[in-house]
Design an enzyme around this catalytic site. Structure first.
Site: not given
Length: 389
Positions: A103-105
């Site tokens: 996940p890149c959030n």
């Protein structure tokens, strides 16, 4: 098992962009066989999409969505719908290849950019655990371009260190590169860091594929959405009903412009202007028909849905899926908002295919045009980590 027969596992799989790209690449490289052993994603609709499009073609109705890694079929063909924190990595079967788009959030340039201190930043470590326990021959990891700068560059350095040596006595040769996917046949300006790792005991060197191979591809938004036209009854092609204000606003915005473009601000009447403290350049932005689209996203309020260059409407999820280079027969499960999230979070199929084609040719010792990586890993890893896992 033949050396070029790979079982592939995935964490944070998304709907299957990476997996479909890998399958297409394996089909295109002689002597390479690929099967999808297992995958994991937290979202149930996403898991159902992955099962339908990736697992069912290989395993038929035996393909399963399960709630625990312990329930995976012994011969593969399952995806685990479970929070990765609760995933029993020891219950995952053996694999020769591994992919994860962690996940890149917390690494995105849009947002607070918390990096390793955020909720999502440390999730890469589960990929490291898979490497340490399954010891695959290769892996592919994907994240946003902002990964390089998070925590003043220390996050990227730590991630590379841990991927290079997941556990004592196991090392991988890493090739990180910032790919602009429109250079690789994707009709969208989408930049992502992709790290390819080859186990160090193997006499294989991965090289970044040259964009020259894909130079003749037409990556314009017009060609992507119009050639051929999308069937009106295609799956995931529901049109959004636009309010009169949105129609009136779009009527004053030209191709390539957005709600905060200088010319638009001059012509928009006060009741159609966006009253916010932040001015995001993609708000009500229209596509430019003769250029690649801007980046498809999976969330956001009014004005963030991507807009046609001439019709006064937002794009449908099917149109966005085309910009992500998914074929029209790839069906996304779930309601419209769920599908929007899946499409926006996916790895573009053709981008993944280009990288996996290079990877499989590397494994098969087949030459191909290449370029030097634009990320200097030796410079980043010049100093040793202060702590280990």
């Amino acid at each position: 098992m033949s050396e070029l027969s790979f079982r592939m596992g995935e964490l944070f799989s998304g709907p299957g962009g990476m997996a479909l790209g890998a399958r297409l690449a394996a089909n295109a490289v002689d002597g390479v066989e690929l099967t999808h052993a297992w995958a994991n994603d937290f979202d149930l609709d996403t898991c159902r999409t992955y099962r339908r499009n990736i697992l069912v073609p290989e395993y038929g109705d035996e393909a399963k969505v399960v709630s625990s890694a312990a329930d995976l079929p012994a011969d593969g063909g399952g995806i685990v719908h479970q929070n990765v924190h609760d995933l029993g990595i020891e219950d995952l079967g053996p694999v020769e290849g591994f992919a994860f788009g962690f996940p890149c959030n917390d690494y995105s340039l849009v947002g607070e950019w918390k990096g390793l201190t955020g909720t999502y930043g440390p999730l890469y470590s589960y990929g490291v655990k898979v490497l340490a326990t399954k010891r695959p021959k290769w892996f592919v990891a994907e994240n946003v371009s902002g990964l390089r700068g998070a925590n003043e560059g220390q996050a990227f350095k730590q991630i590379l260190q841990h991927l290079q040596e997941p556990t004592d006595g196991l090392r991988y040769k890493l090739v990180p590169h910032l790919y602009s996917f429109d250079d690789y046949g994707v009709p969208q300006r989408r930049q992502r860091i992709v790290i390819v790792g080859i186990r160090a005991d193997m006499d294989v060197e991965f090289r970044v594929p040259s964009p020259e191979i894909y130079k003749g591809a037409d990556v314009s938004a017009r060609t992507s959405l119009m050639s051929p036209p999308i069937n009106l009854y295609a799956p995931n092609h529901e049109f959004t009903r636009q309010s009169q204000n949105v129609v009136d606003r779009l009527n004053l915005i030209e191709a390539g412009e957005h709600a905060f473009s200088p010319r638009v601000l001059e012509v928009l009447p006060d009741h159609l202007k966006i009253k916010t403290r932040t001015t995001i350049s993609t708000t009500y932005k229209r596509l430019e028909p003769n250029k690649p689209a801007y980046t498809v996203t999976g969330a956001g309020g009014g004005g963030s849905h991507m807009y046609h260059w001439s019709a006064n409407r937002a794009l449908t999820n099917r149109e966005k899926a085309r910009l992500q280079s998914f074929p029209d027969d790839f069906v996304f499960e779930g309601l419209k908002n769920s599908v929007r999230k899946q499409v926006g979070m996916a790895v573009p199929v053709k981008g993944a295919e280009a990288i996996f084609t290079a990877l499989f040719k590397s494994m098969a010792q087949v030459p191909y045009p290449s370029i030097e990586p634009n990320i200097d890993i030796s410079e980043i890893l010049a100093t040793k980590p202060s702590t280990h896992r």
